[in-house]
Motif scaffolding. Structure first.
Motif: not given
Ligand code: FAD
Length: 394
Positions: A13-14, A35, A306
């Motif tokens: 996500t980040a 990654e 979030a």
């Protein structure tokens, strides 16, 4: 290539959100993402997958589709940090240098810390939403539950999405009513914490939800062992140190979590093992060209996607200032959000900052359970994630 202007560790996500914003807003920087996974997961969906609302495949996409164009994808594991010399080393021994480093390696799930858990997971009605491989089995356990004790745990560590351990319980309880087994069952929330939620406004609602659902709350209960064959869970009471054994017909385990080992053993860690970080600027206090973000960071707020949505623009703005040699002006206020599903079609949207002050998006009281907020979580937020956040647009 063995040197980048900006090297991003982790394409979750980040990492992807930061990369997308850097490319979209600036286009000029020389960026790479390290990654190893070929897949990207929208983990918040796993709560609903475990409750049978969506198939798990809906939470999975190809990582390659989200590496922003122009950024290099280094398909390897980071193994070592050398922040004084500005390089990292991968598991295969490749040395990669950088001018600026963004660290978004996520949280480590310590399945092995609970004796019996690794061996028992996925059988004997021992399940967990905290893994893509396992999340299907949660639904199998909930769907096939015929009564008896359904046990839900919460550990004595930081976890990603602090509300998730209870969301699946509320959904399961709702399902037990629908399938006609609720009268024959006992639902227990055994949590190492001292209450249901840290922020009072939402805690009050959740206490009422637990009461309405007749959930048996056991606080300060820290899971220390699972006995798969006996179908028993052993807890340590954190105040009295007494051992308490609870037999179960199903157990949903939220395992203990910590910073990734490679961070714990690096010069970048704080005393608790997380990436050390200035909580407002998102800059590392000792190595000013290092910017931690997300679950692996020591930011004193609840670890959620979030929260990353609000951290990323601050990090990107400050990173650009650092590149230009200007003071870092952007500040993160600790915003985080936890959409707490309290049943099928019901949700409390908790949003708050470092002070635990509610920071609500909508002009109504978000501590009330609402269908509209459930629909937001199930349908609007996944779209916002894939098409907005990961593309650098939201
Ligand atoms: P991740 O997205 O986990 O990414 C970390 C990345 O680092 C991974 O891609 C991993 O492959 C990579 N990596 C790991 N080790 C290495 C290495 N050695 N080298 C290179 N790369 C590596 N959040 C919400 O906002 N709302 C919710 O409702 C919500 N519900 C949740 C429910 C569940 C069941 C779960 C599990 C999570 C939930 N979350 C929720 C939390 C949210 O998914 C995480 O907070 C968020 O994904 C964290 O992003 P991250 O980039 O820090 O870590």
């Amino acid at each position: 290539k063995d040197h980048y202007q900006v090297l991003i560790l982790g394409g979750g996500t980040a990492g992807i959100t930061v990369a997308a914003q850097l490319r979209r807003k600036l286009r000029i920087y020389d960026v790479a993402i390290v990654e190893p996974s070929t897949k990207h997961y929208y983990q918040p969906l796993w709560t609903l997958v475990g409750a049978g609302v969506f198939p798990k495949e809906q939470s999975e996409r190809e990582e390659s589709a989200f590496i922003p164009s122009g950024a290099d994808w280094i398909h390897e594991h980071v193994a070592e940090f050398h922040p004084a010399e500005n390089y990292i080393v991968t598991r295969q021994g490749r040395k990669i240098g950088y001018d600026f480093l963004v660290v978004g390696l996520g949280i480590q799930i310590d399945w092995g810390k609970i004796p019996g858990l690794k061996e028992g997971l996925g059988r004997q009605q021992i399940c967990s939403n905290y893994s893509y491989q396992q999340v299907d089995y949660t639904w199998e356990c909930v769907r096939n539950f015929k009564g008896g004790t359904a046990l839900f745990t919460m550990p004595n560590t930081a976890v990603k999405c602090g509300g998730a351990p209870q969301k699946i319980m509320y959904l399961a309880e709702d399902h037990f009513r629908r399938s006609g087994v609720r009268d024959k069952s006992q639902v227990i929330f055994a949590s190492a914490q001292g209450n249901l939620f840290a922020v009072e406004k939402y805690r009050k609602t959740l206490e009422k939800v637990a009461e309405r659902k007749a959930i048996n709350l056991r606080f300060k209960h820290n899971l220390v062992e699972v006995k798969p064959d006996a179908k028993e869970a052993v807890f340590e009471h954190l105040d009295t140190h007494e051992r308490i054994t609870i037999p179960f017909e199903m157990i949903h385990v939220t395992p203990p979590m910590s910073a990734p080992d490679i961070i714990k053993s690096s010069p970048l860690a704080n005393a608790a093992g997380w990436m050390d970080v200035d909580k407002y600027s998102l800059q590392h206090p000792k190595y000013p060209n290092v910017f931690p973000i997300g679950d692996c960071s020591g930011l004193p707020t609840s670890k959620t996607g979030a929260a990353i949505r609000k951290q990323a623009p601050v990090l990107v703005q400050n990173l650009i200032s650092a590149i230009k040699g200007e003071p870092l002006a952007a500040k993160y206020d600790g915003y985080t959000s936890c959409p707490i599903v309290t049943g099928y079609g019901k949700l409390v949207l908790a949003e708050f900052d470092y002070e635990g002050k509610p920071q609500e998006t909508f002009p109504f009281d978000q501590s009330k359970e609402r269908l509209s907020m459930y629909l937001l979580k199930a349908y609007a937020l996944p779209r916002l994630y894939w098409d907005g956040m990961l593309r650098g647009r939201a």
